[in-house]
Design a protein around this motif. Structure first.
Motif, PDB file in Angstrom:
ATOM      1  N   ALA A 169      20.589  25.898  30.309  1.00  0.00           N
ATOM      2  CA  ALA A 169      21.177  27.247  30.244  1.00  0.00           C
ATOM      3  C   ALA A 169      22.698  27.173  30.156  1.00  0.00           C
ATOM      4  O   ALA A 169      23.329  27.902  29.375  1.00  0.00           O
ATOM      5  CB  ALA A 169      20.757  28.062  31.462  1.00  0.00           C
ATOM      6  N   LEU A 170      23.293  26.308  30.948  1.00  0.00           N
ATOM      7  CA  LEU A 170      24.747  26.139  30.909  1.00  0.00           C
ATOM      8  C   LEU A 170      25.201  25.616  29.549  1.00  0.00           C
ATOM      9  O   LEU A 170      26.171  26.095  28.963  1.00  0.00           O
ATOM     10  CB  LEU A 170      25.204  25.195  32.017  1.00  0.00           C
ATOM     11  N   SER A 171      24.466  24.637  29.048  1.00  0.00           N
ATOM     12  CA  SER A 171      24.841  24.026  27.774  1.00  0.00           C
ATOM     13  C   SER A 171      24.699  24.988  26.604  1.00  0.00           C
ATOM     14  O   SER A 171      25.602  25.125  25.781  1.00  0.00           O
ATOM     15  CB  SER A 171      23.970  22.785  27.528  1.00  0.00           C
ATOM     16  N   THR A 172      23.556  25.678  26.540  1.00  0.00           N
ATOM     17  CA  THR A 172      23.290  26.539  25.383  1.00  0.00           C
ATOM     18  C   THR A 172      24.176  27.777  25.351  1.00  0.00           C
ATOM     19  O   THR A 172      24.366  28.386  24.302  1.00  0.00           O
ATOM     20  CB  THR A 172      21.800  26.936  25.338  1.00  0.00           C
ATOM     21  N   THR A 173      24.732  28.159  26.516  1.00  0.00           N
ATOM     22  CA  THR A 173      25.653  29.305  26.571  1.00  0.00           C
ATOM     23  C   THR A 173      27.112  28.859  26.638  1.00  0.00           C
ATOM     24  O   THR A 173      28.007  29.696  26.743  1.00  0.00           O
ATOM     25  CB  THR A 173      25.357  30.183  27.791  1.00  0.00           C
ATOM     26  N   GLN A 174      27.328  27.547  26.581  1.00  0.00           N
ATOM     27  CA  GLN A 174      28.669  26.965  26.668  1.00  0.00           C
ATOM     28  C   GLN A 174      29.403  27.456  27.917  1.00  0.00           C
ATOM     29  O   GLN A 174      30.571  27.833  27.881  1.00  0.00           O
ATOM     30  CB  GLN A 174      29.480  27.280  25.396  1.00  0.00           C
ATOM     31  N   SER A 175      28.655  27.437  29.028  1.00  0.00           N
ATOM     32  CA  SER A 175      29.198  27.876  30.315  1.00  0.00           C
ATOM     33  C   SER A 175      29.499  26.663  31.197  1.00  0.00           C
ATOM     34  O   SER A 175      28.862  25.621  31.077  1.00  0.00           O
ATOM     35  CB  SER A 175      28.194  28.792  31.038  1.00  0.00           C
ATOM     36  N   GLU A 176      30.441  26.828  32.084  1.00  0.00           N
ATOM     37  CA  GLU A 176      30.764  25.781  33.049  1.00  0.00           C
ATOM     38  C   GLU A 176      30.153  26.156  34.395  1.00  0.00           C
ATOM     39  O   GLU A 176      30.171  27.321  34.795  1.00  0.00           O
ATOM     40  CB  GLU A 176      32.274  25.623  33.187  1.00  0.00           C
ATOM     41  N   VAL A 177      29.640  25.149  35.088  1.00  0.00           N
ATOM     42  CA  VAL A 177      28.981  25.428  36.358  1.00  0.00           C
ATOM     43  C   VAL A 177      29.942  26.051  37.366  1.00  0.00           C
ATOM     44  O   VAL A 177      29.549  26.875  38.198  1.00  0.00           O
ATOM     45  CB  VAL A 177      28.334  24.137  36.930  1.00  0.00           C
ATOM     46  N   GLY A 178      31.217  25.704  37.288  1.00  0.00           N
ATOM     47  CA  GLY A 178      32.184  26.195  38.254  1.00  0.00           C
ATOM     48  C   GLY A 178      32.510  27.670  38.143  1.00  0.00           C
ATOM     49  O   GLY A 178      32.984  28.283  39.111  1.00  0.00           O
ATOM     50  N   ASN A 179      32.274  28.270  36.969  1.00  0.00           N
ATOM     51  CA  ASN A 179      32.550  29.704  36.835  1.00  0.00           C
ATOM     52  C   ASN A 179      31.288  30.495  36.487  1.00  0.00           C
ATOM     53  O   ASN A 179      31.352  31.567  35.893  1.00  0.00           O
ATOM     54  CB  ASN A 179      33.661  29.973  35.805  1.00  0.00           C
ATOM     55  N   SER A 180      30.135  29.934  36.888  1.00  0.00           N
ATOM     56  CA  SER A 180      28.852  30.585  36.621  1.00  0.00           C
ATOM     57  C   SER A 180      28.141  30.916  37.929  1.00  0.00           C
ATOM     58  O   SER A 180      28.357  30.268  38.951  1.00  0.00           O
ATOM     59  CB  SER A 180      27.957  29.666  35.774  1.00  0.00           C
ATOM     60  N   LEU A 181      27.292  31.935  37.869  1.00  0.00           N
ATOM     61  CA  LEU A 181      26.640  32.457  39.067  1.00  0.00           C
ATOM     62  C   LEU A 181      25.204  32.823  38.722  1.00  0.00           C
ATOM     63  O   LEU A 181      24.953  33.478  37.713  1.00  0.00           O
ATOM     64  CB  LEU A 181      27.396  33.691  39.560  1.00  0.00           C
ATOM     65  N   MET A 182      24.253  32.400  39.572  1.00  0.00           N
ATOM     66  CA  MET A 182      22.848  32.752  39.400  1.00  0.00           C
ATOM     67  C   MET A 182      22.483  33.882  40.339  1.00  0.00           C
ATOM     68  O   MET A 182      22.806  33.840  41.533  1.00  0.00           O
ATOM     69  CB  MET A 182      21.963  31.531  39.707  1.00  0.00           C
ATOM     70  N   ILE A 183      21.787  34.910  39.823  1.00  0.00           N
ATOM     71  CA  ILE A 183      21.380  36.066  40.621  1.00  0.00           C
ATOM     72  C   ILE A 183      19.866  36.207  40.522  1.00  0.00           C
ATOM     73  O   ILE A 183      19.321  36.358  39.425  1.00  0.00           O
ATOM     74  CB  ILE A 183      22.063  37.354  40.111  1.00  0.00           C
ATOM     75  N   GLY A 184      19.188  36.137  41.673  1.00  0.00           N
ATOM     76  CA  GLY A 184      17.740  36.220  41.613  1.00  0.00           C
ATOM     77  C   GLY A 184      17.097  36.537  42.946  1.00  0.00           C
ATOM     78  O   GLY A 184      17.724  36.401  44.005  1.00  0.00           O
ATOM     79  N   ASP A 185      15.817  36.924  42.877  1.00  0.00           N
ATOM     80  CA  ASP A 185      15.074  37.316  44.076  1.00  0.00           C
ATOM     81  C   ASP A 185      14.224  36.185  44.629  1.00  0.00           C
ATOM     82  O   ASP A 185      13.688  36.297  45.733  1.00  0.00           O
ATOM     83  CB  ASP A 185      14.148  38.497  43.757  1.00  0.00           C
ATOM     84  N   GLY A 198      24.766  22.730  41.625  1.00  0.00           N
ATOM     85  CA  GLY A 198      26.128  23.078  42.022  1.00  0.00           C
ATOM     86  C   GLY A 198      26.597  24.448  41.578  1.00  0.00           C
ATOM     87  O   GLY A 198      27.803  24.735  41.628  1.00  0.00           O
ATOM     88  N   MET A 199      25.670  25.297  41.158  1.00  0.00           N
ATOM     89  CA  MET A 199      26.034  26.650  40.729  1.00  0.00           C
ATOM     90  C   MET A 199      25.965  27.605  41.913  1.00  0.00           C
ATOM     91  O   MET A 199      25.055  27.524  42.733  1.00  0.00           O
ATOM     92  CB  MET A 199      25.067  27.130  39.632  1.00  0.00           C
ATOM     93  N   HIS A 200      26.924  28.510  42.020  1.00  0.00           N
ATOM     94  CA  HIS A 200      26.888  29.520  43.068  1.00  0.00           C
ATOM     95  C   HIS A 200      25.737  30.486  42.814  1.00  0.00           C
ATOM     96  O   HIS A 200      25.255  30.614  41.682  1.00  0.00           O
ATOM     97  CB  HIS A 200      28.209  30.276  43.130  1.00  0.00           C
ATOM     98  N   GLN A 201      25.320  31.164  43.888  1.00  0.00           N
ATOM     99  CA  GLN A 201      24.136  32.025  43.786  1.00  0.00           C
ATOM    100  C   GLN A 201      24.334  33.328  44.565  1.00  0.00           C
ATOM    101  O   GLN A 201      25.058  33.365  45.550  1.00  0.00           O
ATOM    102  CB  GLN A 201      22.891  31.333  44.379  1.00  0.00           C
ATOM    103  N   ILE A 202      23.644  34.368  44.089  1.00  0.00           N
ATOM    104  CA  ILE A 202      23.451  35.597  44.860  1.00  0.00           C
ATOM    105  C   ILE A 202      21.948  35.750  45.069  1.00  0.00           C
ATOM    106  O   ILE A 202      21.183  35.867  44.108  1.00  0.00           O
ATOM    107  CB  ILE A 202      23.988  36.848  44.147  1.00  0.00           C
ATOM    108  N   TYR A 203      21.545  35.716  46.319  1.00  0.00           N
ATOM    109  CA  TYR A 203      20.136  35.905  46.642  1.00  0.00           C
ATOM    110  C   TYR A 203      19.872  37.380  46.881  1.00  0.00           C
ATOM    111  O   TYR A 203      20.413  37.988  47.810  1.00  0.00           O
ATOM    112  CB  TYR A 203      19.760  35.091  47.885  1.00  0.00           C
ATOM    113  N   TYR A 204      19.040  37.960  46.038  1.00  0.00           N
ATOM    114  CA  TYR A 204      18.651  39.363  46.170  1.00  0.00           C
ATOM    115  C   TYR A 204      17.461  39.422  47.124  1.00  0.00           C
ATOM    116  O   TYR A 204      16.314  39.282  46.720  1.00  0.00           O
ATOM    117  CB  TYR A 204      18.313  39.918  44.789  1.00  0.00           C
TER     118      TYR A 204
END
Length: 230
Positions: A169-185, A198-204
């Motif tokens: 997901a990081l690679s295909t969107t050209q995102s860096e883990v340090g400025n990316s955030l996962m949001i999920g339940d 090493g990706m930050h998260q928001i736990y719903y």
């Protein structure tokens, strides 16, 4: 802004899977006269849900494939009450899959949150759901236009929480883990998976889980609480 890229789970994070699935099952339950075999819809659905959770775990660990997952979980409630009718299970499962992606219920404040975030961040979907359903569900609920890309486990044959899907997901969107955030339940799929790379998260935490093996970066009980974080 600390984050640039937000990866959202879809089912029960934005699209109200539990509510939409129950509505759909109730429709096919009566359409196929399953009340002839069960004490009530609740009886049927309780049997289905318990086995469904177990089979999804087997699917996630690679013990069964998608075809086996679907055939077993729809046949199980019938088998549990002594009805060995594979054709009936096939018929009501086909109706379920045709109907469920047309449902449009969203989790509370999902649309308002996306309206706020879309102009400010790159939004992506990262889901274990099936390709033939996820796109349709997003269109039916009117949220497809908020996302720049949809990444599904079927794209690479690996489910969350395995690190390969997060790295993909990081690679295909050209995102860096340090400025990316996962949001999920899902703690096990979303939070554990993101934490592992090493990706930050928001736990719903709408289910109000109380015990955790580690601390998530953020925990919210309602999606609107994310407005105060981002």
């Amino acid at each position: 802004m600390k984050y640039k890229n937000l990866f959202f789970d879809l089912d029960d994070t934005l699209w109200a899977f539990s509510l939409n699935a129950r509505d759909t099952f109730e429709e096919v339950y009566y359409k196929h006269k399953l009340d002839s075999y069960f004490d009530s819809f609740s009886h049927f659905y309780t049997l289905y849900q318990k086995r469904n959770i177990e089979l999804w775990q087997d699917y996630g660990s690679g013990k069964i494939d998608k075809t086996e997952l679907n055939s077993k979980r729809f046949l199980y409630p019938l088998s549990a009450v002594g009805v060995s009718d594979e054709n009936l299970a096939k018929q009501y499962s086909e109706d379920f899959f045709a109907l469920i992606p047309t449902k449009s219920k969203l989790m509370p404040y999902a649309k308002e949150l996306l309206e706020y975030l879309a102009p400010r961040y790159n939004l992506y979907i990262l889901s274990n759901g099936f390709r033939e359903l996820q796109y349709h569900k997003m269109r039916s609920s009117g949220i497809d236009g908020y996302f720049k890309k949809i990444i599904l486990s079927e794209d690479i044959g690996v489910l969350k929480p395995w690190p390969q899907i997060f790295n993909f997901a990081l690679s295909t969107t050209q995102s860096e883990v340090g400025n990316s955030l996962m949001i999920g339940d899902s703690w096990d799929a979303d939070i554990t998976g993101a934490h592992g790379v090493g990706m930050h998260q928001i736990y719903y935490n709408f289910a109000e889980r109380e015990e955790f093996p580690f601390s998530a970066t953020y925990v919210v009980k309602e999606l609107k609480d994310i407005l105060n974080l981002l």
